[in-house]
Design a protein around this motif. Structure first.
Motif, PDB file in Angstrom:
ATOM      1  N   LEU A 125       9.925   2.091   2.259  1.00  0.00           N
ATOM      2  CA  LEU A 125      10.123   3.317   1.100  1.00  0.00           C
ATOM      3  C   LEU A 125      11.730   3.542   0.894  1.00  0.00           C
ATOM      4  O   LEU A 125      12.188   3.527   1.389  1.00  0.00           O
ATOM      5  N   ARG A 126      12.179   3.022  -0.693  1.00  0.00           N
ATOM      6  CA  ARG A 126      14.046   3.541  -0.124  1.00  0.00           C
ATOM      7  C   ARG A 126      14.166   4.869  -0.919  1.00  0.00           C
ATOM      8  O   ARG A 126      13.434   4.957  -1.573  1.00  0.00           O
ATOM      9  N   ALA A 127      15.114   5.205  -0.987  1.00  0.00           N
ATOM     10  CA  ALA A 127      15.251   6.458  -1.332  1.00  0.00           C
ATOM     11  C   ALA A 127      15.369   6.804  -2.710  1.00  0.00           C
ATOM     12  O   ALA A 127      14.725   6.958  -3.114  1.00  0.00           O
ATOM     13  N   ASP A 128      16.027   5.838  -3.233  1.00  0.00           N
ATOM     14  CA  ASP A 128      16.355   5.821  -4.648  1.00  0.00           C
ATOM     15  C   ASP A 128      15.069   4.984  -5.385  1.00  0.00           C
ATOM     16  O   ASP A 128      14.890   5.616  -6.291  1.00  0.00           O
ATOM     17  N   SER A 129      14.414   4.802  -4.621  1.00  0.00           N
ATOM     18  CA  SER A 129      13.134   4.024  -5.359  1.00  0.00           C
ATOM     19  C   SER A 129      12.276   5.355  -5.416  1.00  0.00           C
ATOM     20  O   SER A 129      11.760   5.219  -6.421  1.00  0.00           O
TER      21      SER A 129
END
Length: 930
Positions: A54-58
């Motif tokens: 999981l990406r931070a921005d997503s």
């Protein structure tokens, strides 16, 4: 020569293994005493959610219509808890990420040997220190923490490995599985008294590993609807589990929750390197002992995310990934993991200043313990007069700092205590790294000395055996005996020194290697003297010019490992080669074709790395182009009244062309089917594997005449390569093969130009009859250029379509015709095959050049060996163990690549000989040639 080859392989293996010993030994130490905060902890239990990939921005960004992607988590960070970004380190893979989160230390690089599947050494973790841990999720991650735990208090519940299918309809079911199992686990505990009382203990950890997001990201890319829907589902699941747990414990306010991720993901769906999209992961913490959201008016971060995410007014607290382990340990009051190097992020804690100071002190002592163990280990294995301790943290300095901190805590000067603890932690970490790299310079120098000696020796062998620069000189018996005993005594002295210091056996290998190597060089002193006189009699300017050109060439090669565009420069210089050497006067048409093909191939290194965006129409175009070229070639073959031609042979070509056409169809239909979520069609999978197996067999049925066999090799390799392509790289082997073909013809012209031989007819040249030893000639200066061309083309074959040295350029999409279920070794094998196909083309062309220019493969090989060893020495000094992990990984893979280049080229040379000379006989009708 067999002795020479064995020695060569041995020396190269030592060089290759040495960097793993010098740069890549495991930094972990054992034998520390566990450290625990003496005050009561704020939480009784901890729930850890890890949303893999999981990406931070997503997670934090808002949708196009301004609504949060994860409404529940968004409300938590706005109303109940603290949030920030956790910065991971490279390699951004699942196992190292989880080890950093749960055990508090970063990738142990010696895990290379275990294929990254598990950690090579036993280690302590928060789970191991807990009273009970229950975990749910992937079979790749959970068993690792259960295996290292003492006693059986870490319980795992995993789904089957086959579930991790990139081609499946929806990977979110992996997460649904976890949430459902946790719910049924809590329901069943109401009727199971032992489980119920275990769950009500203190120091309990529940770990939910959610792999769906990662699998969806690989299969569909992070900007896809699937990835973003999966985030919503995880948000729902976390909400349900959190309320379920609160209800179960009667809202006692003693549960802490942490949600984070092990790594992010690039826009094209891969991870492993150091791009911010891979290293920035979300961290949201709430519940017992955690600070509430803090309003701020302004905060400064180098990235501009806060504005995008509309979170400028809520305090963002960034941590390093390994800091999460001490945070979990202090929340539930277990000892900090023994090998942890994380610093407790105090800003997340909502507890007394005294508790914070004590926790920080525990953290400092725990890291100092590791430093002490490391130092005593080094002290044991070094002679006392040679040992230089780490000055900033001498024994007296340690005692002084610890006393000061204790005093500050007693006087309730908590801020000063915390500041001193941080200083102590930084010093201890520096000291750890100082002792870890203590022997590096000394070992590096021994290897470098061996390198120089070995390269000198190979040059001497070339000059002695393959040129007529030296006269054979009788050896002086007396001198050589003195030399022998001198070197033996040197070896004994070195061994004695190592023995007193109880060094590991590998040190003996590295330090004693220069002795035999330099002995071999100095035995050839007469040859060196001879060579000196021959060189001095030559024109000095010419010799120096030649050396400079050689060095420049090698530097361009070294440079091309860092900047692919260097290959373009090299190829454009090659394009002008006929003009510089006047070759174009005698063969205008060939020279023109050579120049055009060089320019065409020079475009590829300028293209972006493969696998970012699949482009299946280009693969189809490459397949059709191959078929078009084959029709023309076949037509010309039929036209030429070649008395050696056989109609049976034409059938083989038709089969091969059919195979290429079939591959072209399979690629486009497979990718369409996956696009429509129908999975991988079984028929396509069968055809793909059949093609892979049958293409080498068809190749060996074709005639061994030069052009016919090379053409057959192209068709065979193309049918497999097409199945592994996803974009413009499918056109690369065609351009490369065209250039190789032109190269064989140009070398013919060069031979005539230098008056080295008469022109054999290439059309009727047969590989099988070419290996006649009597025709070999001595080396000429032009042969150095020939070998350089070969090394250059090999490097071009490697970096032409992308830099394999980064884990990042591996795109699982290129193996979807063969399999879609995650299987690292099978996928890795197929990707390596894809990398090897251009190599095989170049090696076969080089084999043809060798045979047509009547050169023994041995002598050319030795020149190639010298070139690659000089490159390897460059990379040996460029190996890094600092900076971003991408740099480190790349620097190592460069060294390993160049070192294995020689070994690899020996294998390729053998393979090329097999592919060009062997022929499988089929029972056929006998024909009588008049």
């Amino acid at each position: 020569i067999p002795v020479f080859i064995l020695a060569g392989i041995l020396v190269h293996c030592v060089f290759l293994v040495s960097i793993f010993d010098i740069y890549f030994s495991s930094p972990l130490v054992h034998g520390m005493t566990p450290q625990q905060t003496p005050l009561p902890p704020p939480a009784k239990r901890l729930v850890l959610f890890v949303a893999d990939g999981l990406r931070a921005d997503s997670l934090y960004e808002l949708d196009s219509n301004g609504t949060p992607r994860a409404p529940y988590l968004r409300s938590i960070l706005e109303n109940n808890g603290s949030w920030g970004i956790s910065h991971t380190r490279v390699p951004t893979e699942s196992r190292p990420g989880h080890v950093a989160l749960i055990a508090g230390f970063y990738e142990d690089v010696s895990a290379v040997a275990k294929g990254w599947k598990e950690n090579p050494v036993e280690f302590d973790s928060v789970f191991n220190e807990s009273k009970y841990t229950w975990s749910w999720g992937s079979p790749d991650i959970l068993p690792m923490f259960a295996k290292g735990a003492t006693g059986d208090h870490v319980y795992t519940f995993c789904y089957a490995a086959e579930s991790e299918d990139f081609g499946a309809e929806d990977a979110a079911k992996l997460d649904t599985w976890v949430f459902d199992h946790v719910k049924s686990f809590f329901n069943s505990s109401r009727s199971n008294q032992t489980l119920f009382s275990a769950l009500n203990e203190e120091k309990v950890v529940l770990f939910l590993h959610l792999l769906g997001i990662d699998t969806n990201g690989h299969a569909h890319r992070p900007n896809s609807r699937e990835y973003q829907e999966n985030i919503k589902q995880v948000d729902e699941g976390v909400k349900e589990i959190a309320s379920l747990i609160d209800d179960f414990y009667g809202n006692d306010g003693k549960t802490a929750f942490i949600l984070t991720s092990d790594h992010g993901m690039t826009d094209w769906g891969s991870h492993g390197a150091g791009h911010p999209s891979e290293t920035l992961t979300p961290l949201i913490v709430w519940g017992a002992g955690i600070n509430y959201p803090q309003e701020v008016t302004s905060q400064f971060f180098e990235d501009n995310f806060l504005k995008e995410w509309k979170l400028e007014n809520l305090k963002r607290i960034d941590v390093n990934q390994a800091d999460i382990a001490p945070l979990m340990a202090s929340l539930i009051g277990v000892p900090f993991p023994l090998n942890s190097v994380g610093t407790l992020p105090l800003e997340y804690l909502n507890s007394s200043a005294h508790f914070k100071a004590e926790s920080m002190f525990t953290n400092a002592v725990q890291i100092l313990e590791q430093f002490k163990v490391k130092m005593s280990q080094k002290k044991k294995t070094t002679l006392s007069f040679l040992f230089t301790p780490f000055k900033p943290l001498s024994d007296s300095e340690q005692i002084n700092l610890l006393k000061k901190i204790r005093l500050y805590i007693q006087q309730q000067k908590y801020d000063e205590a915390v500041a001193l603890c941080k200083t102590l932690i930084n010093l201890a970490l520096e000291g750890l790294s100082y002792y870890h790299t203590y022997d590096r310079l000394f070992l590096g120098l021994s290897i470098a000395v061996s390198f120089v000696g070995w390269t000198t020796y190979v040059i001497l062998v070339i000059i002695k055996a393959h040129t007529n620069l030296t006269k054979t000189v009788p050896t002086n018996e007396k001198k050589s005996t003195v030399l022998f005993y001198g070197f033996v005594s040197a070896g004994v002295i070195i061994a004695f020194f190592l023995f007193i210091q109880t060094c590991p056996w590998t040190y003996y290998v590295y330090c004693l290697l220069p002795v035999p190597v330099w002995y071999a060089v100095l035995r050839e002193i007469p040859v060196i003297q001879d060579l000196a006189t021959s060189v001095l009699s030559l024109h000095m300017g010419q010799s120096i010019g030649f050396l400079l050109v050689c060095l420049l060439g090698i530097e361009i090669l070294v440079f091309s490992f860092f900047y692919r565009s260097a290959l373009t420069v090299g190829l454009l210089v090659f394009a002008g080669w006929p003009a510089i050497t006047q070759l174009w006067i005698q063969a205008k048409a060939r020279a023109l074709i050579w120049t055009l093909l060089c320019v065409l191939l020079a475009i590829f290194p300028l293209m972006p790395v493969v696998g970012r965006e699949p482009n299946i129409p280009l693969v189809t175009a490459a397949g059709l182009l191959t078929l078009l070229i084959s029709f023309f070639s076949l037509a010309s073959l039929c036209k030429s009244e070649n008395k050696y031609r056989d109609n049976e042979d034409l059938k083989v070509y038709f089969y091969q062309m059919f195979s290429v056409a079939l591959s072209t169809y399979v690629v486009s239909s497979t990718h369409n089917s996956l696009k429509n979520k129908q999975g991988l069609p079984v028929m396509n999978q069968i055809i793909s594997w059949m093609t892979l197996v049958s293409s080498p067999v068809l190749l060996l049925l074709s005639p061994t005449f030069l052009f016919q066999r090379l053409f057959s090799i192209l068709l065979s390799l193309m049918s497999t390569y097409l199945l592994l392509s996803t974009g413009y790289e499918a056109l690369f082997p065609l351009a490369l093969f065209g250039l190789m073909f032109a190269w064989i013809n140009m070398e013919q012209e060069a031979l005539q130009h230098y008056g080295l031989s008469l022109k054999p007819k290439l059309a009727v040249f047969n590989f099988t009859y070419a290996v006649d030893i009597t025709q070999f000639r001595q080396l000429h200066l032009d042969d150095v250029r020939r070998s350089f061309f070969f090394v250059f083309f090999i490097v071009t074959a490697f970096f032409g379509t992308g830099n394999i040295a980064s884990i990042n350029s591996f795109d699982p999409a290129s193996v979807y015709c063969f399999l879609t279920v995650f299987s690292p070794f099978m996928m890795g094998g197929l990707l390596l095959l894809k990398v090897a196909i251009p190599f095989v083309l170049v090696s076969c062309a080089f084999e043809a050049v060798q045979v047509t220019t009547q050169l023994s493969s041995k002598s050319l090989f030795l020149i190639v060996l010298v070139i690659s060893d000089i490159m390897a020495l460059h990379f040996f000094f460029l190996v890094k163990d600092y900076g971003s992990w991408l740099d480190i990984g790349t620097s190592i893979s460069h060294y390993v690549l160049v070192m294995s280049l020689t070994i690899f080229m020996m294998v390729m040379n053998g393979l090329a000989q097999l592919l060009t000379t062997e022929r499988l006989g089929l029972p056929r009708r006998t024909k009588h040639h008049s």
